[in-house]
Design a protein around this motif. Sequence first.
Motif, mmCIF file in Angstrom:
data_model
loop_
_atom_site.group_PDB
_atom_site.id
_atom_site.type_symbol
_atom_site.label_atom_id
_atom_site.label_comp_id
_atom_site.label_asym_id
_atom_site.label_seq_id
_atom_site.Cartn_x
_atom_site.Cartn_y
_atom_site.Cartn_z
ATOM 1 N N UNK A 30 0.815 -1.216 0.000
ATOM 2 C CA UNK A 30 0.000 0.000 0.000
ATOM 3 C C UNK A 30 0.850 1.268 0.000
ATOM 4 N N UNK A 31 2.016 1.184 0.653
ATOM 5 C CA UNK A 31 2.870 2.368 0.739
ATOM 6 C C UNK A 31 4.266 1.909 1.189
ATOM 7 N N UNK A 32 5.144 2.886 1.412
ATOM 8 C CA UNK A 32 6.497 2.602 1.890
ATOM 9 C C UNK A 32 6.986 3.806 2.676
ATOM 10 N N UNK A 33 7.958 3.549 3.544
ATOM 11 C CA UNK A 33 8.526 4.670 4.295
ATOM 12 C C UNK A 33 10.020 4.451 4.492
ATOM 13 N N UNK A 34 10.743 5.544 4.647
ATOM 14 C CA UNK A 34 12.197 5.500 4.746
ATOM 15 C C UNK A 34 12.624 5.573 6.203
ATOM 16 N N UNK A 35 13.369 4.590 6.647
ATOM 17 C CA UNK A 35 13.938 4.571 7.983
ATOM 18 C C UNK A 35 15.226 5.400 7.947
ATOM 19 N N UNK A 36 15.152 6.614 8.493
ATOM 20 C CA UNK A 36 16.287 7.529 8.403
ATOM 21 C C UNK A 36 17.493 7.040 9.187
ATOM 22 N N UNK A 37 17.234 6.237 10.215
ATOM 23 C CA UNK A 37 18.354 5.751 11.031
ATOM 24 C C UNK A 37 19.185 4.727 10.279
ATOM 25 N N UNK A 38 18.490 3.779 9.597
ATOM 26 C CA UNK A 38 19.214 2.734 8.866
ATOM 27 C C UNK A 38 19.387 3.069 7.392
ATOM 28 N N UNK A 39 18.566 3.959 6.885
ATOM 29 C CA UNK A 39 18.624 4.298 5.472
ATOM 30 C C UNK A 39 17.894 3.302 4.591
ATOM 31 N N UNK A 40 17.135 2.371 5.178
ATOM 32 C CA UNK A 40 16.409 1.357 4.416
ATOM 33 C C UNK A 40 14.944 1.735 4.271
ATOM 34 N N UNK A 41 14.404 1.390 3.114
ATOM 35 C CA UNK A 41 12.977 1.561 2.897
ATOM 36 C C UNK A 41 12.231 0.399 3.555
ATOM 37 N N UNK A 42 11.078 0.702 4.153
ATOM 38 C CA UNK A 42 10.247 -0.303 4.823
ATOM 39 C C UNK A 42 8.869 -0.334 4.161
#
Length: 871
Positions: free
Chosen positions: A783-795
């Motif tokens: 449905x969507x995605x978000x960026x984990x700024x701490x790890x730099x990975x998309x979730x």
Amino acid sequence: MLALPLLLALCLPVAAQQAAPGPGDAPAALSEPTLPVLVAAPAAPYPPAALAAGLEATVLLELDVDATGRVLDARVAEAARPVDPALPVEAVTAQGFEEAALQAARAFVFTPARDALGQDVPARIQYRSRFTVAAAPRLSLSTQVQDAQGLPLPGATVVVAGPDGARQEAVTDADGVARFADLPVGSWTVAASSTGWLTGTASAELDAETARELVFTLQPDRPETGPRTEAGEEIEVVGQRLQPEVTERVLSVEQIQYLPGTGGDVVKAVQNLPGVNRAPLGVGQILIRGTAPEDSAAYLDGMPLPIVFHFAGLNTVINGDSLEEVAFLPGNYGVRYGRTLAGLIDLRTDPSLPEQSSGYVSVDLFQATAFVEQRLSDRTALTLSGRRSYIDAVLTPVLTAVTGSTFQAPRYYDLNARLLHRTDRGDIFDAFLVGSSDAFRVIGTDESTGEEETTIGLQTRFAKLRLLYRHFDDRGVRHETVFITGPEEQKFQIAPDGDAFERPFDLSFRHELFKAAPGGHRDKSFGLGWRVGLDGIATKYRFVYDVPAFGLREEGDIGILAPALYAEPTIRLSRWDLVPGLRGDLYTTDAGYTNSALDPRLAVLFHPWTQSRLKIAVGKHSQFPEPREVTPSSDGELSLTHEYSVQTGIGWEQGIGQDWTVEVSRYYNWLQDLVVGNEDAFRFFTGPPPQGPLDSDPYANDGVGRTAGLELLVKYQSERTVALLAGTLSHSVRQKRPDAQELLFEYDQPLVINALGSHELPKGWRVGARFRYGSGNPYFPLANRWLDLESGDWQPVYSDEQDRTAAFYQLDLRVDKTWDFRKWDLSWYLDLQNATNRQNPEVIGYSDDYYVEEPINGLPLIPAFGLKGEW
């Protein structure tokens, strides 16, 4: 029974037996020829059903009596006719009068006929047997002759020998029964024999008051086969066995080698049957009636087996030539099987000794195999087999070139050794050693040292020793004791420091007594059979899950004891079989967990006609939690109880002529107290890992589910052709928590169809084809995605609504050719799997940033081919 010899005899030529008178000899005195005179006439047993109905009849026989007064042959000259002229002939037809009259007549003793010269000569006479209720003889002995599965053996010979040299012989009827009447009181020896079966013997003390019953369970004296084509193929695909299971589908091993798309593998052929969902990516999962692979089980002769497939489901870990059959029980099975929520597969070894030593060597696209079966003596045989894949040598350079990483493609091997001994009385001593190993690695480079290291590694291996002893006593009771023991290991590695393994060491045992219900479904008599047993598992289970990407380390080292008792009578009432059963299980660990389960089950089978059977069953099937789920050191919950399913089923089997069989089954199962939670923890997956929202709450028995389906199996088999159509309509749902939404189960496939056939052509050729269709699996779209700024990975963010992957289609084609030489055979085959090269999306994958959907497709066109030399 009254004996009324008719005044009719035909004296056979005897001139060759007489010497011509010499020149000086006086002519022989002539006398009136005489007929044979009956001097000993054993009583004919009165057919029980006819006696109970008060039916009386006469049967006219024609007897050939030799020159010593013995009966050489007996035939029916006139079928049974009622004594009461008011009754129609049909009233006494097929009541067993003819068979009883022939049985008695074959044991008659006469004074021989004499010709005009006074010489004893052969004669043919007619003899009328009369059955009247008032003169009915006393039944002394009833014998039931059957095979190890409880199926009757018609046409078997039963010989009784008693006091003063008394001897009688009878042939079993269609229900495998032979009866003897008015036998003298005393000790008798009884022997039952049939062509291709070991002779069974027993002793019986007969008195004047009661009738003695004996049950002979014969064992094959050589490999039993069904109808064969010129190429030696057995075309009996599914056996009709009298079992308490509502649905048991049995595949003969000889047939499987020619089925297209299976590579001749014994268990992969099961995936063609109704009730089996298609496994994604062709991996070696058995998905039965809308349940997970871990909810089903595999067995070797009724004992648990850790796995049945090598990596990717290419082959079974046991050589199929050591097996007699593969039994697939999708549900509602008897109480001798337990600790399983869904269905099971039982690999059953062949209990017969080989007729002669033989063997083969085969090579194909994936592996090389050697098999040797050596007859050591008349009663002992040794079997050795080994298999080693070389697909790693073929695929490793290809995968390395394509991906840029160094691969060690899956490699596997297995070793089987079996020593089988049969005693003179048919007892079996069987030792079977099975070993298997699989490994897969992705190899990278350690940046600090520059040396190669395992980036990802997966290994599965086990070794098992199975010991079996089987004995039949004089009452026809089968005593069976089985042990299976050995280590297992699953191991996973991921760089830089992830490591996980499971290392159980099991000892499983079973001791069982089994007596088949006497009589057949044509009798109106009562029969009682039974099965009682004790089985158990003692396990030392060690596990470690230390993969940082999945959270904290979990470990445990626990002892498990799981004994069980079960009992299952079979009550036979004419055409009905009632099979109630009760199984009690205990599960306890040294980590403080104890739980028990009581599983009642009931099966009802009705046999209205010879080729028809109605099957109805209901029962409870329990499964205990996994060791990690009840181990406190790995976040386990000691309050968990066992999961269970309430299974219901109804089915109809119908034979149509000699070639067709149709089977329809309907099932509905409720799943209760399912263990849910901690889905974000590491676990060994037998297939693609789950996707979508995960339940990370603690373990609890909060899950429930339902599975329902309709199954169809149509079979055709003739001398040269075998064909099968299997269809399954099903629905499977789960609800993880009381307040959660009910969702489609991850392996729910509403429609699965398999159609396959194989036909033998002249000159050793055979062709076959298989078509498969399967609904796609449910999944949660992104449905969507978000960026984990701490790890730099998309979730990812998954939708709450489920979608389904595209439907699966596949066509497989196979061609076989066999050349027969004087001392050996050479065969060749080409099996085109996915002949149309259709791109079937199996699992939904995504790019690293979860922006692009990248489905993982199934296997492309694979031209599997192989050679096999047999001697």
